[in-house]
Motif scaffolding. Structure first.
Motif, PDB file in Angstrom:
ATOM      1  N   LEU A 106       0.971  -1.022  -0.138  1.00 26.35           N
ATOM      2  CA  LEU A 106      -0.270   0.030   0.168  1.00 26.35           C
ATOM      3  C   LEU A 106       0.886   1.325   0.017  1.00 26.35           C
ATOM      4  CD1 LEU A 106      -2.907  -1.036   2.220  1.00 26.35           C
ATOM      5  CD2 LEU A 106      -3.304  -0.472   0.116  1.00 26.35           C
ATOM      6  N   ALA A 107       1.848   1.285   0.705  1.00 25.72           N
ATOM      7  CA  ALA A 107       2.865   2.442   0.764  1.00 25.72           C
ATOM      8  C   ALA A 107       3.540   2.785  -0.223  1.00 25.72           C
ATOM      9  CB  ALA A 107       3.702   2.422   2.185  1.00 25.72           C
ATOM     10  N   ALA A 108       4.091   1.694  -0.758  1.00 27.52           N
ATOM     11  CA  ALA A 108       4.877   1.590  -1.998  1.00 27.52           C
ATOM     12  C   ALA A 108       3.780   2.100  -3.295  1.00 27.52           C
ATOM     13  CB  ALA A 108       5.526   0.428  -2.393  1.00 27.52           C
ATOM     14  N   GLY A 109       2.847   1.519  -3.318  1.00 27.15           N
ATOM     15  CA  GLY A 109       1.717   1.963  -4.372  1.00 27.15           C
ATOM     16  C   GLY A 109       1.516   3.576  -4.386  1.00 27.15           C
ATOM     17  N   ARG A 110       1.088   3.736  -3.053  1.00 32.41           N
ATOM     18  CA  ARG A 110       0.935   5.175  -2.996  1.00 32.41           C
ATOM     19  C   ARG A 110       1.813   6.279  -3.244  1.00 32.41           C
ATOM     20  NH1 ARG A 110      -2.608   3.830   2.491  1.00 32.41           N
ATOM     21  NH2 ARG A 110      -4.559   3.151   1.328  1.00 32.41           N
ATOM     22  N   ALA A 111       3.160   5.626  -3.068  1.00 28.93           N
ATOM     23  CA  ALA A 111       4.285   6.688  -3.199  1.00 28.93           C
ATOM     24  C   ALA A 111       4.734   6.727  -4.789  1.00 28.93           C
ATOM     25  CB  ALA A 111       5.627   6.084  -2.505  1.00 28.93           C
ATOM     26  N   LEU A 112       4.451   5.690  -5.426  1.00 26.68           N
ATOM     27  CA  LEU A 112       4.614   5.458  -6.918  1.00 26.68           C
ATOM     28  C   LEU A 112       3.472   6.372  -7.649  1.00 26.68           C
ATOM     29  CD1 LEU A 112       5.721   1.924  -7.242  1.00 26.68           C
ATOM     30  CD2 LEU A 112       7.228   3.744  -7.735  1.00 26.68           C
ATOM     31  N   ARG A 113       2.287   6.142  -6.948  1.00 32.22           N
ATOM     32  CA  ARG A 113       1.100   6.984  -7.704  1.00 32.22           C
ATOM     33  C   ARG A 113       1.390   8.402  -7.588  1.00 32.22           C
ATOM     34  NH1 ARG A 113      -4.662   5.385  -5.607  1.00 32.22           N
ATOM     35  NH2 ARG A 113      -3.762   5.745  -3.874  1.00 32.22           N
ATOM     36  N   ASP A 114       1.973   8.924  -6.509  1.00 36.13           N
ATOM     37  CA  ASP A 114       2.328  10.307  -6.064  1.00 36.13           C
ATOM     38  C   ASP A 114       3.486  10.733  -7.272  1.00 36.13           C
ATOM     39  OD1 ASP A 114       2.531  12.836  -5.038  1.00 36.13           O
ATOM     40  OD2 ASP A 114       3.974  12.140  -3.817  1.00 36.13           O
ATOM     41  N   LEU A 115       4.375   9.794  -7.430  1.00 34.11           N
ATOM     42  CA  LEU A 115       5.337   9.937  -8.276  1.00 34.11           C
ATOM     43  C   LEU A 115       4.858  10.205  -9.772  1.00 34.11           C
ATOM     44  CD1 LEU A 115       8.566  10.238  -8.520  1.00 34.11           C
ATOM     45  CD2 LEU A 115       8.634   7.968  -8.692  1.00 34.11           C
ATOM     46  N   GLY A 116       4.038   9.205  -9.953  1.00 27.83           N
ATOM     47  CA  GLY A 116       3.306   9.355 -11.275  1.00 27.83           C
ATOM     48  C   GLY A 116       2.538  10.592 -11.674  1.00 27.83           C
ATOM     49  N   GLN A 117       1.836  10.955 -10.634  1.00 27.54           N
ATOM     50  CA  GLN A 117       1.069  12.121 -10.835  1.00 27.54           C
ATOM     51  C   GLN A 117       2.018  13.534 -11.158  1.00 27.54           C
ATOM     52  OE1 GLN A 117      -2.282  12.406 -11.080  1.00 27.54           O
ATOM     53  NE2 GLN A 117      -1.637  14.330 -11.919  1.00 27.54           N
ATOM     54  N   GLN A 118       3.082  13.432 -10.401  1.00 29.60           N
ATOM     55  CA  GLN A 118       4.123  14.531 -10.461  1.00 29.60           C
ATOM     56  C   GLN A 118       4.743  14.590 -11.962  1.00 29.60           C
ATOM     57  OE1 GLN A 118       7.222  14.973  -7.239  1.00 29.60           O
ATOM     58  NE2 GLN A 118       5.820  13.695  -6.067  1.00 29.60           N
ATOM     59  N   LEU A 119       4.915  13.207 -12.469  1.00 26.82           N
ATOM     60  CA  LEU A 119       5.272  13.403 -14.011  1.00 26.82           C
ATOM     61  C   LEU A 119       4.404  13.494 -14.965  1.00 26.82           C
ATOM     62  CD1 LEU A 119       7.320   9.785 -14.038  1.00 26.82           C
ATOM     63  CD2 LEU A 119       8.401  12.294 -14.548  1.00 26.82           C
ATOM     64  N   LEU A 120       3.038  13.348 -14.556  1.00 29.70           N
ATOM     65  CA  LEU A 120       2.032  13.654 -15.538  1.00 29.70           C
ATOM     66  C   LEU A 120       1.859  15.434 -15.416  1.00 29.70           C
ATOM     67  CD1 LEU A 120      -0.619  11.001 -14.799  1.00 29.70           C
ATOM     68  CD2 LEU A 120       0.639  11.381 -17.085  1.00 29.70           C
ATOM     69  N   ASP A 121       1.897  16.088 -14.375  1.00 28.01           N
ATOM     70  CA  ASP A 121       1.772  17.286 -14.007  1.00 28.01           C
ATOM     71  C   ASP A 121       2.979  18.094 -14.674  1.00 28.01           C
ATOM     72  OD1 ASP A 121      -0.351  16.841 -12.473  1.00 28.01           O
ATOM     73  OD2 ASP A 121       0.746  17.334 -10.679  1.00 28.01           O
ATOM     74  N   ILE A 122       4.141  17.711 -14.727  1.00 28.31           N
ATOM     75  CA  ILE A 122       5.119  18.050 -15.403  1.00 28.31           C
ATOM     76  C   ILE A 122       4.983  18.014 -16.901  1.00 28.31           C
ATOM     77  CG2 ILE A 122       7.723  17.954 -15.931  1.00 28.31           C
ATOM     78  CD1 ILE A 122       7.929  17.073 -12.868  1.00 28.31           C
ATOM     79  N   ALA A 123       4.451  16.902 -17.429  1.00 27.26           N
ATOM     80  CA  ALA A 123       4.550  16.670 -19.109  1.00 27.26           C
ATOM     81  C   ALA A 123       3.311  17.821 -19.475  1.00 27.26           C
ATOM     82  CB  ALA A 123       4.044  15.301 -19.211  1.00 27.26           C
ATOM     83  N   GLU A 124       2.315  17.883 -18.669  1.00 27.54           N
ATOM     84  CA  GLU A 124       1.310  18.748 -19.029  1.00 27.54           C
ATOM     85  C   GLU A 124       1.702  20.058 -19.260  1.00 27.54           C
ATOM     86  OE1 GLU A 124      -2.938  20.241 -17.393  1.00 27.54           O
ATOM     87  OE2 GLU A 124      -2.629  17.997 -17.134  1.00 27.54           O
ATOM     88  N   ARG A 125       2.568  20.754 -18.228  1.00 24.65           N
ATOM     89  CA  ARG A 125       2.960  21.891 -18.327  1.00 24.65           C
ATOM     90  C   ARG A 125       4.121  22.105 -19.344  1.00 24.65           C
ATOM     91  NH1 ARG A 125       3.435  21.111 -12.465  1.00 24.65           N
ATOM     92  NH2 ARG A 125       5.553  20.701 -12.585  1.00 24.65           N
ATOM     93  N   ASP A 126       4.988  21.110 -19.624  1.00 20.61           N
ATOM     94  CA  ASP A 126       5.814  21.180 -20.839  1.00 20.61           C
ATOM     95  C   ASP A 126       4.908  21.224 -22.215  1.00 20.61           C
ATOM     96  OD1 ASP A 126       7.864  20.813 -19.119  1.00 20.61           O
ATOM     97  OD2 ASP A 126       8.280  18.856 -19.357  1.00 20.61           O
ATOM     98  N   VAL A 127       3.894  20.546 -22.213  1.00 18.98           N
ATOM     99  CA  VAL A 127       2.950  20.358 -23.472  1.00 18.98           C
ATOM    100  C   VAL A 127       2.576  21.933 -23.758  1.00 18.98           C
ATOM    101  CG1 VAL A 127       0.731  19.674 -24.647  1.00 18.98           C
ATOM    102  CG2 VAL A 127       2.511  17.962 -23.587  1.00 18.98           C
ATOM    103  N   GLU A 128       1.899  22.365 -22.543  1.00 18.67           N
ATOM    104  CA  GLU A 128       1.720  23.728 -22.605  1.00 18.67           C
ATOM    105  C   GLU A 128       2.636  24.809 -23.046  1.00 18.67           C
ATOM    106  OE1 GLU A 128      -0.681  24.346 -19.010  1.00 18.67           O
ATOM    107  OE2 GLU A 128      -2.222  22.921 -19.732  1.00 18.67           O
ATOM    108  N   GLY A 129       3.849  24.487 -22.483  1.00 17.91           N
ATOM    109  CA  GLY A 129       4.948  25.263 -22.747  1.00 17.91           C
ATOM    110  C   GLY A 129       5.251  25.463 -24.063  1.00 17.91           C
ATOM    111  N   VAL A 130       5.078  24.250 -24.963  1.00 17.08           N
ATOM    112  CA  VAL A 130       5.632  24.431 -26.430  1.00 17.08           C
ATOM    113  C   VAL A 130       4.394  25.233 -27.239  1.00 17.08           C
ATOM    114  CG1 VAL A 130       7.096  22.594 -25.997  1.00 17.08           C
ATOM    115  CG2 VAL A 130       4.715  22.141 -26.805  1.00 17.08           C
TER     116      VAL A 130
END
Length: 99
Positions: free
Chosen positions: A55-79
């Motif tokens: 549970l803890a590992a899954g939640r940490a990886l989900r948090d990490l994944g959401q951060q990556l998606l947020d960064i990608a969204e900002r990068d797409v908008e940035g171009v």
């Protein structure tokens, strides 16, 4: 154009005061991201450490994944690509990227 990368991820699990905590760290070569997760066992439940770890590992990886998606969204908008609310779902992916 060929593009190959290897990103290193480390997952640390530790138990503290009846709570299993996890920290997932991703190193991309240009950035380091850290996701966090925790699991708390109900005292009435059997003590199965693997469940808390999962549970803890899954939640940490989900948090990490959401951060990556947020960064990608900002990068797409940035171009200069419009965000999904501007284009609407019927127009399809922007610049070939589907968010």
């Amino acid at each position: 154009m060929s593009h190959t990368l290897e990103w290193k991820t480390r997952l640390h699990l530790f138990e503290e005061d009846g709570t299993t905590k996890a920290r997932a760290t991703l190193r991309t070569g240009t950035a380091t991201l850290t996701g966090h997760g925790a699991a708390h066992r109900n005292p009435a439940d059997p003590d199965v450490p693997e469940i808390g770890d999962e549970l803890a590992a899954g939640r940490a990886l989900r948090d990490l994944g959401q951060q990556l998606l947020d960064i990608a969204e900002r990068d797409v908008e940035g171009v200069g690509a419009p965000n999904a609310t501007e284009t609407g779902p019927e127009t399809g992916p922007v610049l070939g990227w589907s968010l």
